[in-house]
Design a protein around this motif. Structure first.
Motif, mmCIF file in Angstrom:
data_model
loop_
_atom_site.group_PDB
_atom_site.id
_atom_site.type_symbol
_atom_site.label_atom_id
_atom_site.label_comp_id
_atom_site.label_asym_id
_atom_site.label_seq_id
_atom_site.Cartn_x
_atom_site.Cartn_y
_atom_site.Cartn_z
ATOM 1 N N GLY A 1 0.712 -1.475 -0.377
ATOM 2 C CA GLY A 1 0.133 -0.348 -0.068
ATOM 3 C C GLY A 1 0.979 1.437 0.207
ATOM 4 O O GLY A 1 0.568 2.429 -0.476
ATOM 5 N N ALA A 2 2.068 1.038 1.033
ATOM 6 C CA ALA A 2 2.466 2.318 0.647
ATOM 7 C C ALA A 2 3.655 2.609 -0.811
ATOM 8 O O ALA A 2 3.838 4.110 -1.389
ATOM 9 C CB ALA A 2 4.228 2.425 1.901
ATOM 10 N N LEU A 3 3.498 2.160 -1.432
ATOM 11 C CA LEU A 3 4.423 2.003 -3.358
ATOM 12 C C LEU A 3 2.778 2.563 -3.530
ATOM 13 O O LEU A 3 2.908 3.079 -4.760
ATOM 14 C CB LEU A 3 4.904 0.781 -3.735
ATOM 15 C CG LEU A 3 5.620 -0.464 -3.075
ATOM 16 C CD1 LEU A 3 5.860 -1.943 -3.735
ATOM 17 C CD2 LEU A 3 6.870 0.644 -2.452
ATOM 18 N N VAL A 4 1.757 2.188 -3.728
ATOM 19 C CA VAL A 4 0.691 2.596 -4.220
ATOM 20 C C VAL A 4 0.948 4.427 -3.980
ATOM 21 O O VAL A 4 0.477 4.944 -4.945
ATOM 22 C CB VAL A 4 -0.946 1.550 -3.723
ATOM 23 C CG1 VAL A 4 -1.634 2.891 -4.252
ATOM 24 C CG2 VAL A 4 -0.859 0.214 -4.864
ATOM 25 N N ALA A 5 0.863 4.040 -2.644
ATOM 26 C CA ALA A 5 0.463 5.909 -2.208
ATOM 27 C C ALA A 5 1.883 6.333 -2.799
ATOM 28 O O ALA A 5 1.493 7.708 -3.108
ATOM 29 C CB ALA A 5 0.715 5.802 -0.418
ATOM 30 N N PHE A 6 3.041 6.305 -2.495
ATOM 31 C CA PHE A 6 4.460 6.294 -3.332
ATOM 32 C C PHE A 6 3.482 6.777 -4.973
ATOM 33 O O PHE A 6 4.273 8.193 -4.902
ATOM 34 C CB PHE A 6 4.631 5.784 -3.237
ATOM 35 C CG PHE A 6 6.571 6.921 -4.364
ATOM 36 C CD1 PHE A 6 7.235 7.445 -2.881
ATOM 37 C CD2 PHE A 6 7.026 5.714 -4.856
ATOM 38 C CE1 PHE A 6 8.558 7.241 -4.093
ATOM 39 C CE2 PHE A 6 7.702 6.455 -5.570
ATOM 40 C CZ PHE A 6 8.795 7.367 -5.714
ATOM 41 N N ARG A 7 3.435 6.332 -5.613
ATOM 42 C CA ARG A 7 2.320 6.068 -7.748
ATOM 43 C C ARG A 7 1.535 7.274 -7.076
ATOM 44 O O ARG A 7 1.480 8.344 -8.025
ATOM 45 C CB ARG A 7 2.232 5.200 -7.678
ATOM 46 C CG ARG A 7 1.987 5.348 -9.069
ATOM 47 C CD ARG A 7 2.756 6.220 -9.779
ATOM 48 N NE ARG A 7 4.089 6.143 -9.775
ATOM 49 C CZ ARG A 7 5.187 6.748 -10.261
ATOM 50 N NH1 ARG A 7 5.158 7.755 -11.211
ATOM 51 N NH2 ARG A 7 6.348 6.015 -10.209
ATOM 52 N N ALA A 8 0.826 7.324 -5.877
ATOM 53 C CA ALA A 8 -0.271 8.063 -6.091
ATOM 54 C C ALA A 8 0.292 10.289 -6.110
ATOM 55 O O ALA A 8 -0.119 10.298 -6.285
ATOM 56 C CB ALA A 8 -1.528 7.624 -5.343
ATOM 57 N N GLY A 9 1.136 9.893 -4.991
ATOM 58 C CA GLY A 9 1.807 11.571 -4.289
ATOM 59 C C GLY A 9 2.436 11.784 -5.554
ATOM 60 O O GLY A 9 2.663 12.921 -6.109
ATOM 61 N N LEU A 10 3.176 11.144 -6.793
ATOM 62 C CA LEU A 10 4.276 11.278 -7.809
ATOM 63 C C LEU A 10 3.171 11.655 -9.427
ATOM 64 O O LEU A 10 3.535 12.783 -9.946
ATOM 65 C CB LEU A 10 4.517 10.260 -8.021
ATOM 66 C CG LEU A 10 5.638 10.051 -6.799
ATOM 67 C CD1 LEU A 10 6.325 8.759 -7.287
ATOM 68 C CD2 LEU A 10 6.986 11.269 -7.450
ATOM 69 N N ASP A 11 1.662 11.297 -8.685
ATOM 70 C CA ASP A 11 0.986 11.111 -10.196
ATOM 71 C C ASP A 11 -0.135 11.658 -10.229
ATOM 72 O O ASP A 11 -0.509 12.441 -10.698
ATOM 73 C CB ASP A 11 0.486 9.624 -10.555
ATOM 74 C CG ASP A 11 1.565 8.432 -11.617
ATOM 75 O OD1 ASP A 11 2.583 9.339 -11.560
ATOM 76 O OD2 ASP A 11 0.686 7.482 -11.699
ATOM 77 N N HIS A 12 -0.469 12.342 -9.113
ATOM 78 C CA HIS A 12 -1.200 13.133 -8.451
ATOM 79 C C HIS A 12 -1.243 14.330 -7.091
ATOM 80 O O HIS A 12 -1.677 14.177 -6.690
ATOM 81 C CB HIS A 12 -2.514 12.329 -7.769
ATOM 82 C CG HIS A 12 -2.709 11.264 -8.731
ATOM 83 N ND1 HIS A 12 -3.625 11.669 -10.060
ATOM 84 C CD2 HIS A 12 -2.891 10.103 -8.400
ATOM 85 C CE1 HIS A 12 -3.982 10.421 -10.537
ATOM 86 N NE2 HIS A 12 -3.121 9.628 -10.250
ATOM 87 N N PRO A 13 -0.500 15.287 -7.920
ATOM 88 C CA PRO A 13 0.580 16.020 -6.445
ATOM 89 C C PRO A 13 -0.659 16.912 -5.755
ATOM 90 O O PRO A 13 -0.463 17.793 -5.093
ATOM 91 C CB PRO A 13 1.668 16.774 -7.081
ATOM 92 C CG PRO A 13 1.444 16.665 -8.807
ATOM 93 C CD PRO A 13 1.008 14.903 -8.960
ATOM 94 N N ALA A 14 -1.843 17.584 -7.376
ATOM 95 C CA ALA A 14 -2.619 18.489 -6.963
ATOM 96 C C ALA A 14 -3.605 17.713 -5.631
ATOM 97 O O ALA A 14 -4.599 17.930 -5.041
ATOM 98 C CB ALA A 14 -3.645 18.876 -7.906
#
Length: 313
Positions: free
Chosen positions: A130-143
């Protein structure tokens, strides 16, 4: 009856074509989404969620491919049980399309889930997978992601970089599930309780943290999801690496406040975890702790406190 988080409302929320997530929701206030790791379900957050719900809207989904959420490209094999993955066609179906379990796809699920629940911006915390998913969400969806927490994991690209030599044996499952479709699914399906139970036993610092009924729920969920779990890990040896490398080469970074909480694996494997994370984040707080891997279950008060401190930044 399967365990639930007391006081939480359960629902299924469509997030993509043919994919709905099982999610537990409770509370009011600023939204916080909590993503589970392997080999667990949303239940791993039961203590932390019960604490944070006092002042936040807390959203705990099962990731796609896990728990009671849909398992795209693996539903037929999972429903048929372990015998299904002895059929190479079923194994191929489980891995059809590397994007199905790319962390980019799974992160998009979470953004769609939050929006379906009425939240265009939210804080996000993940453990392990889930942290890997969260990391990717942070990069892809910063707003969209206001605050980010990653528990006991390295970014995918860095993880593969530090695993080498005999010390890489600690991650044998990563290499096993990275293999082409067929053999990993058959091997794991032959003794799923032994395979998944191995990690529940090995990675738990305090065995009391995962009581018998929760352990049974985790094993039941994993037993029914072998093809999709393997597909998730296989993506992390392929498409996820490509996405991370493109971002690192392009200088893309996490811009929201980030808290990382990890065991001291760096001492054993010869790397500086904080330095690796610092290369990705502008606003990082990194904490090394002495808990076992399942820290949200072993030290829930500490994790809840750390998340509250993150949300105050």
């Amino acid at each position: 009856m399967a365990p639930v988080i007391p006081g939480f409302d359960y629902r299924r929320v469509p997030v993509a074509d043919g994919v709905s997530l099982n999610v537990a929701v409770a509370g009011s206030g600023s939204p916080l989404v909590l993503l589970h790791g392997f080999p667990q379900t949303h239940l791993m957050w039961r203590h932390v969620a019960a604490d944070l719900v006092a002042d936040h809207t807390v959203i705990c989904p099962d990731l796609r491919g896990y728990g009671a959420s849909d398992k795209p490209s693996a539903n037929a094999a999972a429903a048929a049980g372990p015998a299904a993955v002895t059929d190479p066609a079923a194994a191929d179906d489980a891995a059809a399309g590397p994007a199905a379990y790319a962390k980019r796809t799974m992160a998009a699920d979470i953004v769609a889930l939050a929006r379906a629940l009425g939240h265009d911006r939210f804080a996000l915390a993940g453990h392990d997978r889930g942290a890997l998913v969260a990391f990717r969400a942070g990069l892809d969806h910063p707003a969209t992601i206001t605050h980010l927490a990653c528990l006991d994991v390295l970014p995918t690209l860095d993880m593969w970089d530090v695993l080498h030599g005999t010390t890489a044996a600690v991650g044998f499952h990563l290499f096993l599930m990275a293999q082409p479709p067929g053999l990993p699914e058959r091997m794991i399906a032959a003794c799923p309780d032994d395979f998944f139970g191995h990690f529940l036993d090995l990675w738990t610092g305090d065995p009391r943290a995962i009581p018998a009924e929760i352990r049974a729920a985790y094993l039941d969920a994993c037993r029914a999801a072998v093809p999709s779990i393997v597909a998730d890990y296989r993506a992390s040896a392929g498409v996820d690496v490509d996405h991370d490398r493109a971002d690192r080469d392009g200088g893309r970074r996490l811009t929201m406040p980030l808290t990382v909480i990890q065991q001291d694996w760096g001492a054993a494997l010869g790397y500086d975890a904080a330095a690796l994370w610092r290369a990705w984040a502008d606003d990082l707080e990194h904490h090394t702790v002495g808990y076992g891997h399942f820290m949200a279950e072993e030290a829930p008060a500490d994790i809840a406190k750390a998340l509250r401190e993150l949300l105050a930044r």
